[in-house]
Design a protein around this motif. Structure first.
Motif, PDB file in Angstrom:
ATOM      1  N   GLN A 291      25.190  52.251 -12.974  1.00 45.46           N
ATOM      2  CA  GLN A 291      25.785  53.102 -11.927  1.00 45.46           C
ATOM      3  C   GLN A 291      25.295  52.691 -10.532  1.00 45.46           C
ATOM      4  OE1 GLN A 291      24.552  56.882 -13.576  1.00 45.46           O
ATOM      5  NE2 GLN A 291      26.608  57.354 -14.310  1.00 45.46           N
ATOM      6  N   TYR A 292      24.013  52.331 -10.430  1.00 47.09           N
ATOM      7  CA  TYR A 292      23.531  51.856  -9.125  1.00 47.09           C
ATOM      8  C   TYR A 292      24.311  50.602  -8.718  1.00 47.09           C
ATOM      9  CZ  TYR A 292      19.429  54.942  -9.298  1.00 47.09           C
ATOM     10  OH  TYR A 292      18.596  56.030  -9.339  1.00 47.09           O
ATOM     11  N   GLY A 293      24.431  49.673  -9.657  1.00 50.95           N
ATOM     12  CA  GLY A 293      25.144  48.426  -9.357  1.00 50.95           C
ATOM     13  C   GLY A 293      26.547  48.707  -8.868  1.00 50.95           C
ATOM     14  N   ASP A 294      27.284  49.525  -9.611  1.00 52.83           N
ATOM     15  CA  ASP A 294      28.673  49.822  -9.238  1.00 52.83           C
ATOM     16  C   ASP A 294      28.739  50.518  -7.887  1.00 52.83           C
ATOM     17  OD1 ASP A 294      29.615  48.708 -11.532  1.00 52.83           O
ATOM     18  OD2 ASP A 294      29.747  50.609 -12.640  1.00 52.83           O
ATOM     19  N   HIS A 295      27.840  51.484  -7.690  1.00 45.83           N
ATOM     20  CA  HIS A 295      27.879  52.245  -6.445  1.00 45.83           C
ATOM     21  C   HIS A 295      27.636  51.321  -5.242  1.00 45.83           C
ATOM     22  CE1 HIS A 295      27.534  56.371  -4.577  1.00 45.83           C
ATOM     23  NE2 HIS A 295      27.286  55.552  -3.579  1.00 45.83           N
TER      24      HIS A 295
END
Ligand code: KDG
Length: 331
Positions: A214-218
């Protein structure tokens, strides 16, 4: 990008004189100190220069012996210091480390009102980026003074307008600013970079608790094309459009000094990306992203093996030997 490129990386930020006690224990009882220089951006400049890249480091220095020492140390190591600004009215900063013998060192800054804390948007000169490929900045500079966040913003925008790619390491330093200000300023700078290099704790500070994916996508959705998320002892994970890859940690048996490990990671990561003429070209990233993470992990781990923020960083032949698993001849 057009024209001949003679500088691989421009980096802008404060360097300080670093005083390290020669013995472990509380600083107030330390009688003897060694003297060196340190600063996140100059650590990266020194590291990349050792790895064969041409680097220009820019800052404001006081006109004082410590400013002279910083400039001559960097120039002596082969970093281009020709664009450094001199401030006749403010001093060069200093900082101390305290090694208690356990955990991370404590850091004490004496940098309020320093020459570099007066960096302002009007200082940023478009010519600094002439003939250069990439700009590297960190979240330390925006924390230093009234106009330093705008100066970093101006530098990032100017560099991009002139065709450079930009990397940004949030390098959260809680001692330097209030949490809410840090969060909003750091978040506002992410869309201005192409390569974002947060640690897991910094990601959580910026976005709250989420999974690594989720961090990566965000962060990708905020604009950068490449994210390298540092996971400490668990290695690192990289994200790019349609690409996720994890790199194993490089194991070390003892840790001497953790300060500078993030800069060493950035150095290793950028060195691999910049080996390609078009570092962010999506077709090349499937090969370079895992390689960059791997070298970054090794560099970060090596940086914990010596006292000092950059002195022990490897040369290109040393890192290549370590990566190939060959033993070095030491005597
Ligand atoms: O990342 C290492 C840096 O933190 C160190 O060299 C000093 O720039 C510095 C800072 O502001 O802490």
């Amino acid at each position: 990008m057009t024209g001949e490129k003679t500088i691989d990386v421009v980096t802008i930020g404060e360097s300080m004189v670093l005083l390290q006690p020669m013995t472990e224990g509380p600083l107030k009882y330390s009688p003897l100190f060694t003297r060196s220089i340190a600063g996140a951006e100059s650590n990266v400049a020194l590291g990349l220069t050792r790895l064969g890249k041409k680097v220009r480091w820019i800052s404001r220095l006081g006109i004082d012996p410590f400013g002279e020492m910083i400039e001559s140390t960097l120039a002596g190591e082969g970093v281009d210091t020709s664009c450094v600004l001199k401030d006749p009215e403010a001093p060069t900063a200093i900082y101390f480390k305290e090694f208690k013998g356990y955990g991370d060192p404590n850091v004490f800054y004496y940098r309020r009102g320093s020459a570099a804390s007066r960096l302002a948007p009007r200082d940023i000169q478009p010519e600094w980026f002439d003939g250069a490929r990439h700009l590297h900045v960190t979240g330390i500079t925006p924390a230093l003074g009234e106009q330093t966040a705008d100066a970093v913003r101006t530098a990032m925008k100017t560099a991009r307008e002139r065709g450079l790619t930009v990397s940004f390491d949030p390098n959260l330093r809680r001692k330097l600013w209030k949490e809410e200000t840090a969060r909003s300023v750091l978040l506002s700078l992410i869309p201005l970079c192409d390569v974002f290099l947060p640690g897991l704790e910094e990601a959580e500070f910026l976005l709250g608790p989420k999974t690594e994916e989720q961090y990566g996508d965000h962060f990708l959705n905020m604009g950068p094309g490449v994210i390298a998320l540092k996971l400490g002892e668990r290695g690192s994970v990289g994200f790019a459009e349609g690409l996720r890859c994890r790199a194993e940690p490089y194991k070390v048996s003892k840790i001497v000094d953790t300060v500078g490990a993030g800069d060493a990671f950035a150095t290793g990561f950028l060195s691999v990306l910049l080996d390609r003429e078009q570092p962010l070209e999506p077709s090349g990233l499937s090969k370079t992203l895992p390689e960059a993470l791997l070298r970054a992990n090794i560099m970060g781990a090596l940086a914990t093996q010596y006292k000092g923020d950059w002195e022990g960083l490897p040369t290109l032949s040393e890192i290549e030997r370590i990566q190939s698993g060959k033993q070095g001849i030491t005597r």
